[in-house]
Enzyme design. Structure first.
Site, PDB file in Angstrom:
ATOM      1  N   HIS A   1      13.421  56.080  59.709  1.00  0.00           N
ATOM      2  CA  HIS A   1      13.951  55.924  61.061  1.00  0.00           C
ATOM      3  C   HIS A   1      13.866  57.215  61.870  1.00  0.00           C
ATOM      4  CE1 HIS A   1      16.437  54.164  64.195  1.00  0.00           C
ATOM      5  NE2 HIS A   1      17.210  55.240  64.162  1.00  0.00           N
TER       6      HIS A   1
ATOM      7  N   ASP B   1      14.336  54.611  68.233  1.00  0.00           N
ATOM      8  CA  ASP B   1      15.750  54.284  68.356  1.00  0.00           C
ATOM      9  C   ASP B   1      16.073  53.960  69.818  1.00  0.00           C
ATOM     10  OD1 ASP B   1      18.873  55.062  68.396  1.00  0.00           O
ATOM     11  OD2 ASP B   1      18.296  54.562  66.357  1.00  0.00           O
TER      12      ASP B   1
ATOM     13  N   TYR C   1      26.559  52.287  72.938  1.00  0.00           N
ATOM     14  CA  TYR C   1      26.317  50.997  72.290  1.00  0.00           C
ATOM     15  C   TYR C   1      27.040  49.879  73.037  1.00  0.00           C
ATOM     16  CZ  TYR C   1      24.124  53.225  68.264  1.00  0.00           C
ATOM     17  OH  TYR C   1      23.268  53.925  67.459  1.00  0.00           O
TER      18      TYR C   1
END
Length: 375
Positions: free
Chosen positions: A351, A150, A297
C-alpha cells in the site's frame, strides 16, 4: 455447463451496456469554505510564504514524559500481530524513541527542502482536488501531471474530473472503483474469470475470494470508526504518543505485506527504518493533526458522492502492487479510466508504494509519461 454459458452471456450483455456509456462528464468546479465561522467577505490572501520546521526543548521534554508514563497490556502468547500491534515489540520501539531517536536531526533533514505555506479553503476529496488545482494556478502552472495512491488516488482522480483540460496525465497506484458492474461479479470470477478478461495474475491476486474478503474486513476496522466517530479515537491518539505510534505503525506492517502478521515484530524493519517510521509519527504528534486527518474519512463517506459515477477521460497509467489492500484488474481500471495507456503488474510492494518501493514507482511513472509524450 449450459447454465453457466447463458449466465455469462447475460452478464456480458449487461457489462457491455454498462461500460459503453462513455459520455464525457465533468464535476462542477464550484467553490468552498471550510474554515471556522463564516467565510470572510474580504478577498482571499493568496500570498505564498516560506517557513521552517521547528522544535523546542519543551516539545521534546513533554514527549519524553508521556512516553515514560506509558501503560502497556501484555500480549497474548504467540499472538504476534494477529491482535494488532504486539506490545512486546512496541517496548523496543518505545526504548528507541525515548533514548536514541534524534528529532532535532530529523528536523534538520526536513529543512534541507524549502517549505511554503498558503491559505486555500478545502476539506473533502473534491474540495482538496479543487485546492490543488488552485495551488497549481497560483504557482503559475496551467497544465500538469498528477500522481497518487490511497486518498491521493481519489484526489488526483477528482482533479481530472474537475479540470481535465489542465491535467496532462494521471498516474495511480490505487483505484477506488465502486459503481462498476465488474465488482459485482467477483463471486463468479473464479469459474468464469477468463470470460471477464481477468489474467492469470489477476486470478492469483483476487482469489480465493474468501481469503480476500476476510483480509478486507480485518484491515478496514480503522476506516469504520474514522468514518463515523473520528473525534472519539482522536482524543486518545492525540493524548498518547505511544498509542499514536501503535495505531499508525501497525498499518506499515500488515499493509506492506499481510504475511507480516505472523511475525513477532510485524516485519516493520524489513522494509523501513525506525527513524523514518518515527519521523512520520512525529509529524502527526508535533502538529496535533491526527484527529483532523481522521475527520477526512467522515467528510468523504457520503451517499451523494457524484464523482463515483463519473468516468475519467484523461490519459491514465496504473501500477498494480501485489500487496495492495485489494487488487484492481486492468478491466476494472479501464471501466473508470477509458484512456488507460499503461497498466503494470509490479513485482513487489504494498500500500505504501512511494515509501516502500520509490524506485519501482518512479520507473513506472516515467514509463507512463514517456508513452504519453510519444503519442
Amino acid at each position: 455447463m449450459w447454465l453457466e454459458i447463458l449466465l455469462a452471456s447475460v452478464l456480458g450483455f449487461v457489462i457491455y451496456w454498462f461500460v459503453s456509456k462513455d459520455k464525457e462528464e465533468t464535476l462542477p468546479l464550484e467553490d468552498g469554505w471550510w474554515g471556522p465561522g463564516m467565510r470572510p467577505t474580504t478577498g482571499e490572501d493568496e500570498s505564498i510564504r516560506p517557513f521552517k520546521v521547528e522544535t523546542s526543548d519543551e516539545e521534546i521534554n513533554d514527549l519524553h514524559q508521556r512516553i515514560d508514563k506509558v501503560r502497556l497490556t501484555p500480549p497474548l502468547e504467540d499472538s504476534r500481530f494477529h491482535y494488532g500491534f504486539n506490545s512486546n515489540y512496541l517496548k523496543k520501539i518505545i526504548s528507541y524513541w525515548r533514548n536514541e531517536f534524534d528529532w532535532r536531526k530529523q528536523v534538520e533533514s526536513l529543512n534541507r527542502y524549502p517549505h511554503f505555506k498558503t491559505k486555500i479553503e478545502g476539506f473533502n476529496s473534491v474540495a482538496t482536488a479543487r485546492i490543488f488545482y488552485k495551488l497549481m494556478l497560483r504557482l503559475g502552472f496551467q497544465q500538469f501531471y498528477v500522481q497518487g495512491g490511497d486518498w491521493g488516488a481519489l484526489i488526483c482522480t477528482n482533479m481530472a474530473q474537475l479540470v481535465p483540460s489542465h491535467v496532462k496525465g494521471l498516474h495511480l497506484n490505487m483505484a477506488i472503483i465502486l459503481r462498476n458492474f465488474y465488482t459485482l461479479i467477483l463471486l463468479l470470477g473464479w469459474r468464469l474469470g477468463r470470460l471477464f478478461g481477468y489474467t492469470k495474475r489477476d486470478m492469483e491476486l483476487m482469489y480465493p475470494f474468501k481469503k480476500v474478503f476476510f483480509k478486507l474486513m480485518r484491515e478496514s476496522g480503522y476506516m469504520h470508526i474514522q468514518s463515523t466517530k473520528p473525534d472519539t479515537v482522536g482524543c486518545a491518539l492525540n493524548d498518547s504518543p505511544v498509542g499514536l505510534a501503535a495505531y499508525i505503525l501497525e498499518k506499515f506492517s500488515t499493509w506492506t505485506n499481510p504475511e507480516f502478521r505472523d511475525l513477532e515484530d510485524g516485519g516493520l524493519e524489513r522494509k523501513f527504518s525506525l527513524d523514518d517510521l518515527l519521523t512520520g509519527v512525529m509529524l502527526y504528534w508535533t502538529t496535533g493533526t491526527i484527529t483532523s486527518s481522521q475527520r477526512f474519512y467522515k467528510e468523504n463517506m457520503r451517499l451523494d458522492n457524484k464523482h463515483e459515477g463519473i468516468k475519467v477521460h484523461v490519459p491514465t497509467g496504473f501500477a498494480a502492487f501485489p500487496c495492495e489492500l485489494i487488487h484492481v484488474p486492468e478491466k476494472w481500471v479501464k471501466s473508470k479510466y477509458p484512456k488507460l495507456i499503461s497498466y503494470s503488474y509490479m513485482p513487489r510492494g504494498g500500500h505504501f508504494a512511494a515509501f516502500e518501493e520509490p524506485e519501482l514507482l518512479a520507473q513506472d511513472i516515467h514509463k507512463f509519461m514517456g508513452l504519453l509524450e510519444r503519442q
